[in-house]
Design a protein around this motif. Structure first.
Motif, PDB file in Angstrom:
ATOM      1  N   ASP A   1      12.632  -3.523 -16.674  1.00  0.00           N
ATOM      2  CA  ASP A   1      13.393  -2.830 -15.648  1.00  0.00           C
ATOM      3  C   ASP A   1      12.470  -1.879 -14.903  1.00  0.00           C
ATOM      4  O   ASP A   1      11.733  -1.101 -15.525  1.00  0.00           O
ATOM      5  N   SER A   2      12.501  -1.918 -13.580  1.00  0.00           N
ATOM      6  CA  SER A   2      11.565  -1.122 -12.781  1.00  0.00           C
ATOM      7  C   SER A   2      11.723   0.368 -13.029  1.00  0.00           C
ATOM      8  O   SER A   2      10.742   1.096 -13.202  1.00  0.00           O
ATOM      9  N   THR A   3      12.960   0.849 -13.071  1.00  0.00           N
ATOM     10  CA  THR A   3      13.191   2.282 -13.257  1.00  0.00           C
ATOM     11  C   THR A   3      12.704   2.738 -14.625  1.00  0.00           C
ATOM     12  O   THR A   3      12.013   3.763 -14.745  1.00  0.00           O
ATOM     13  N   TRP A   4      13.075   1.991 -15.648  1.00  0.00           N
ATOM     14  CA  TRP A   4      12.647   2.372 -16.995  1.00  0.00           C
ATOM     15  C   TRP A   4      11.138   2.266 -17.151  1.00  0.00           C
ATOM     16  O   TRP A   4      10.528   3.073 -17.864  1.00  0.00           O
ATOM     17  N   ALA A   5      10.526   1.286 -16.509  1.00  0.00           N
ATOM     18  CA  ALA A   5       9.068   1.152 -16.593  1.00  0.00           C
ATOM     19  C   ALA A   5       8.372   2.372 -16.004  1.00  0.00           C
ATOM     20  O   ALA A   5       7.398   2.896 -16.574  1.00  0.00           O
ATOM     21  N   VAL A   6       8.871   2.865 -14.860  1.00  0.00           N
ATOM     22  CA  VAL A   6       8.296   4.066 -14.250  1.00  0.00           C
ATOM     23  C   VAL A   6       8.465   5.266 -15.173  1.00  0.00           C
ATOM     24  O   VAL A   6       7.530   6.066 -15.372  1.00  0.00           O
ATOM     25  N   VAL A   7       9.658   5.394 -15.773  1.00  0.00           N
ATOM     26  CA  VAL A   7       9.912   6.518 -16.682  1.00  0.00           C
ATOM     27  C   VAL A   7       8.973   6.462 -17.881  1.00  0.00           C
ATOM     28  O   VAL A   7       8.383   7.481 -18.280  1.00  0.00           O
ATOM     29  N   VAL A   8       8.809   5.281 -18.457  1.00  0.00           N
ATOM     30  CA  VAL A   8       7.962   5.145 -19.639  1.00  0.00           C
ATOM     31  C   VAL A   8       6.508   5.462 -19.304  1.00  0.00           C
ATOM     32  O   VAL A   8       5.811   6.159 -20.065  1.00  0.00           O
ATOM     33  N   VAL A   9       6.025   4.971 -18.170  1.00  0.00           N
ATOM     34  CA  VAL A   9       4.641   5.248 -17.771  1.00  0.00           C
ATOM     35  C   VAL A   9       4.422   6.748 -17.589  1.00  0.00           C
ATOM     36  O   VAL A   9       3.408   7.299 -18.032  1.00  0.00           O
ATOM     37  N   ILE A  10       5.376   7.431 -16.969  1.00  0.00           N
ATOM     38  CA  ILE A  10       5.243   8.879 -16.756  1.00  0.00           C
ATOM     39  C   ILE A  10       5.277   9.622 -18.090  1.00  0.00           C
ATOM     40  O   ILE A  10       4.480  10.543 -18.324  1.00  0.00           O
ATOM     41  N   VAL A  11       6.183   9.231 -18.977  1.00  0.00           N
ATOM     42  CA  VAL A  11       6.286   9.897 -20.285  1.00  0.00           C
ATOM     43  C   VAL A  11       4.995   9.731 -21.077  1.00  0.00           C
ATOM     44  O   VAL A  11       4.493  10.690 -21.692  1.00  0.00           O
ATOM     45  N   ILE A  12       4.443   8.521 -21.066  1.00  0.00           N
ATOM     46  CA  ILE A  12       3.201   8.287 -21.812  1.00  0.00           C
ATOM     47  C   ILE A  12       2.053   9.079 -21.209  1.00  0.00           C
ATOM     48  O   ILE A  12       1.221   9.648 -21.935  1.00  0.00           O
TER      49      ILE A  12
ATOM     50  N   PHE B   1       0.828  -1.204   0.000  1.00  0.00           N
ATOM     51  CA  PHE B   1       0.000   0.000   0.000  1.00  0.00           C
ATOM     52  C   PHE B   1       0.862   1.253   0.000  1.00  0.00           C
ATOM     53  O   PHE B   1       0.626   2.185  -0.781  1.00  0.00           O
ATOM     54  N   TRP B   2       1.884   1.301   0.860  1.00  0.00           N
ATOM     55  CA  TRP B   2       2.735   2.484   0.925  1.00  0.00           C
ATOM     56  C   TRP B   2       3.570   2.638  -0.343  1.00  0.00           C
ATOM     57  O   TRP B   2       3.875   3.764  -0.764  1.00  0.00           O
ATOM     58  N   HIS B   3       3.932   1.512  -0.963  1.00  0.00           N
ATOM     59  CA  HIS B   3       4.610   1.618  -2.260  1.00  0.00           C
ATOM     60  C   HIS B   3       3.681   2.241  -3.303  1.00  0.00           C
ATOM     61  O   HIS B   3       4.111   3.091  -4.102  1.00  0.00           O
ATOM     62  N   SER B   4       2.417   1.847  -3.290  1.00  0.00           N
ATOM     63  CA  SER B   4       1.461   2.418  -4.230  1.00  0.00           C
ATOM     64  C   SER B   4       1.241   3.900  -3.969  1.00  0.00           C
ATOM     65  O   SER B   4       1.078   4.695  -4.902  1.00  0.00           O
ATOM     66  N   VAL B   5       1.234   4.282  -2.686  1.00  0.00           N
ATOM     67  CA  VAL B   5       1.099   5.706  -2.348  1.00  0.00           C
ATOM     68  C   VAL B   5       2.284   6.500  -2.894  1.00  0.00           C
ATOM     69  O   VAL B   5       2.114   7.569  -3.504  1.00  0.00           O
ATOM     70  N   ARG B   6       3.509   5.986  -2.678  1.00  0.00           N
ATOM     71  CA  ARG B   6       4.699   6.688  -3.170  1.00  0.00           C
ATOM     72  C   ARG B   6       4.682   6.814  -4.686  1.00  0.00           C
ATOM     73  O   ARG B   6       4.972   7.886  -5.227  1.00  0.00           O
ATOM     74  N   PHE B   7       4.354   5.719  -5.369  1.00  0.00           N
ATOM     75  CA  PHE B   7       4.329   5.801  -6.832  1.00  0.00           C
ATOM     76  C   PHE B   7       3.230   6.741  -7.312  1.00  0.00           C
ATOM     77  O   PHE B   7       3.433   7.489  -8.283  1.00  0.00           O
ATOM     78  N   SER B   8       2.077   6.743  -6.655  1.00  0.00           N
ATOM     79  CA  SER B   8       0.994   7.649  -7.049  1.00  0.00           C
ATOM     80  C   SER B   8       1.419   9.104  -6.901  1.00  0.00           C
ATOM     81  O   SER B   8       1.111   9.945  -7.755  1.00  0.00           O
ATOM     82  N   VAL B   9       2.148   9.411  -5.821  1.00  0.00           N
ATOM     83  CA  VAL B   9       2.625  10.783  -5.610  1.00  0.00           C
ATOM     84  C   VAL B   9       3.631  11.167  -6.689  1.00  0.00           C
ATOM     85  O   VAL B   9       3.543  12.247  -7.296  1.00  0.00           O
ATOM     86  N   VAL B  10       4.619  10.289  -6.948  1.00  0.00           N
ATOM     87  CA  VAL B  10       5.621  10.572  -7.976  1.00  0.00           C
ATOM     88  C   VAL B  10       4.963  10.694  -9.346  1.00  0.00           C
ATOM     89  O   VAL B  10       5.281  11.605 -10.132  1.00  0.00           O
ATOM     90  N   PHE B  11       4.045   9.801  -9.636  1.00  0.00           N
ATOM     91  CA  PHE B  11       3.348   9.791 -10.917  1.00  0.00           C
ATOM     92  C   PHE B  11       2.547  11.075 -11.110  1.00  0.00           C
ATOM     93  O   PHE B  11       2.603  11.711 -12.169  1.00  0.00           O
ATOM     94  N   ALA B  12       1.813  11.503 -10.075  1.00  0.00           N
ATOM     95  CA  ALA B  12       0.988  12.705 -10.173  1.00  0.00           C
ATOM     96  C   ALA B  12       1.847  13.961 -10.294  1.00  0.00           C
ATOM     97  O   ALA B  12       1.595  14.821 -11.155  1.00  0.00           O
ATOM     98  N   LEU B  13       2.879  14.088  -9.439  1.00  0.00           N
ATOM     99  CA  LEU B  13       3.731  15.280  -9.491  1.00  0.00           C
ATOM    100  C   LEU B  13       4.466  15.388 -10.817  1.00  0.00           C
ATOM    101  O   LEU B  13       4.563  16.482 -11.404  1.00  0.00           O
ATOM    102  N   SER B  14       4.990  14.276 -11.302  1.00  0.00           N
ATOM    103  CA  SER B  14       5.700  14.296 -12.584  1.00  0.00           C
ATOM    104  C   SER B  14       4.765  14.686 -13.717  1.00  0.00           C
ATOM    105  O   SER B  14       5.139  15.474 -14.603  1.00  0.00           O
ATOM    106  N   ASN B  15       3.551  14.173 -13.685  1.00  0.00           N
ATOM    107  CA  ASN B  15       2.595  14.500 -14.739  1.00  0.00           C
ATOM    108  C   ASN B  15       2.190  15.967 -14.678  1.00  0.00           C
ATOM    109  O   ASN B  15       2.090  16.641 -15.708  1.00  0.00           O
ATOM    110  N   ILE B  16       1.968  16.481 -13.474  1.00  0.00           N
ATOM    111  CA  ILE B  16       1.562  17.887 -13.330  1.00  0.00           C
ATOM    112  C   ILE B  16       2.665  18.817 -13.824  1.00  0.00           C
ATOM    113  O   ILE B  16       2.415  19.728 -14.637  1.00  0.00           O
ATOM    114  N   VAL B  17       3.892  18.590 -13.352  1.00  0.00           N
ATOM    115  CA  VAL B  17       5.007  19.465 -13.748  1.00  0.00           C
ATOM    116  C   VAL B  17       5.274  19.349 -15.245  1.00  0.00           C
ATOM    117  O   VAL B  17       5.419  20.362 -15.955  1.00  0.00           O
ATOM    118  N   GLY B  18       5.340  18.116 -15.754  1.00  0.00           N
ATOM    119  CA  GLY B  18       5.620  17.923 -17.168  1.00  0.00           C
ATOM    120  C   GLY B  18       4.542  18.506 -18.063  1.00  0.00           C
ATOM    121  O   GLY B  18       4.842  19.197 -19.048  1.00  0.00           O
TER     122      GLY B  18
END
Length: 308
Positions: free
Chosen positions: A168-179, A82-99
């Motif tokens: 790769d976990s890092t690249w997967a996160v980057v690709v999801v954010i970019v898309i 659950f806390w991992h999902s919270v962290r990823f949701s925060v990173v995902f949302a902030l990256s999307n907003i700024v980008g």
């Protein structure tokens, strides 16, 4: 004043209030709105209440379950996933907003200038927002799926080694954010472009007469003028990012190793993969509470800044 007179005055006040509430100006709109309010209550309010009740039980898709109070919420608070999902949701949302904001504002400023084929460019830049999400994400997956995908073919053509974007976990996160940014920036661009066109041109003319440069005009005129719409757009982007199921699920099913699993994907897994409706509903309501708290905090700050 005696108690009898006070009681009489209170009764008169209540009768006057009742008379005001029964005037045609109040009764007619209420009667006309009542069917719509009942429909909204049935379609929105009832499912919310029912879902909250599910979050207080240990039921599954096949049985209603028993009342466990806040047991599901306590279990989630102690769950690393659950806390991992919270962290990823925060990173995902902030990256999307700024980008999205930076890209959308830059393109909006560019599209506001006089340039050839400006209308055509505006239409082309809206395509990522117009294309259905399933088509867009599956197309991206085809381009990054394995070592023979389009991007890896280009990398190998320049002498590089293939990148396993979805393994790769890092690249997967980057690709999801970019898309996600690619899919969302057209709405930000279009909204900011509309806001830019409402700014009074005389403000820029006065600033130019006073010797202000483009950067100064942008900082002291453009940004303050679009501040309110920017706050609203960022709040909308926050909601859409936190509640985005399509991008992480269709691209990598929340993987690899749950690296791209946000709160919505976690709720889906609990409900349909683990057959735990109660915990899945609890995840959904925690997400709702977080977004409501964020909304109240931001709107209160905006109100205090306006009153200052």
């Amino acid at each position: 004043m005696s108690s009898r007179q006070l009681t009489a005055m209170t009764g008169l006040a209540w009768r006057e209030r009742a008379r005001q509430l029964t005037t045609p100006e109040i009764v007619t709109p209420t009667v006309l709105l009542l069917p719509s309010l009942c429909l909204i209550a049935f379609l929105i309010l009832y499912p919310i209440i029912q879902g909250f009740w599910y979050s207080l039980t240990d039921g599954s898709l096949l049985r209603p379950g028993h009342f466990v109070a806040l047991g599901n919420y306590v279990e989630l608070m102690m769950s690393p996933s659950f806390w991992h999902s919270v962290r990823f949701s925060v990173v995902f949302a902030l990256s999307n907003i700024v980008g999205c904001y930076l890209l959308g504002l830059g393109l909006a400023l560019l599209m506001q200038m006089d340039m050839p084929f400006r209308g055509l460019f505006r239409v082309l830049l809206l395509l990522p927002w117009i294309v259905p999400s399933v088509v867009a994400i599956v197309s991206w997956r085809w381009m990054v799926a394995d070592q023979n995908a389009l991007f890896n073919q280009i990398i190998k053509a320049f002498g590089g080694s293939p990148i396993y974007f979805l393994s790769d976990s890092t690249w997967a996160v980057v690709v999801v954010i970019v898309i996600k940014i690619w899919r969302s920036f057209p709405f930000m661009m279009l909204s900011l472009l509309a806001a830019l066109q409402t700014i009074d041109r005389s403000l820029y003319e006065a600033a130019e007469i006073d010797g202000a440069g483009r950067c100064q005009s942008f900082w002291h005129i453009t940004l303050p003028e679009i501040r309110n719409i920017s706050v609203i757009l960022c709040l909308l982007m926050t909601i859409w990012s936190v509640n985005d199921f399509d991008t992480p699920w269709l691209l990598a099913q929340g993987g690899p190793a749950n690296a791209t699993e946000n709160l919505v994907v976690l709720a889906y897994r609990y409900t349909f993969a683990r057959n735990d409706v109660g915990t899945g509903a609890a995840v959904s309501f925690i997400t709702l509470f977080i977004l409501m708290a964020l909304f109240i905090f931001v709107l209160r700050l905006q109100r205090e800044d306006r009153d200052a």
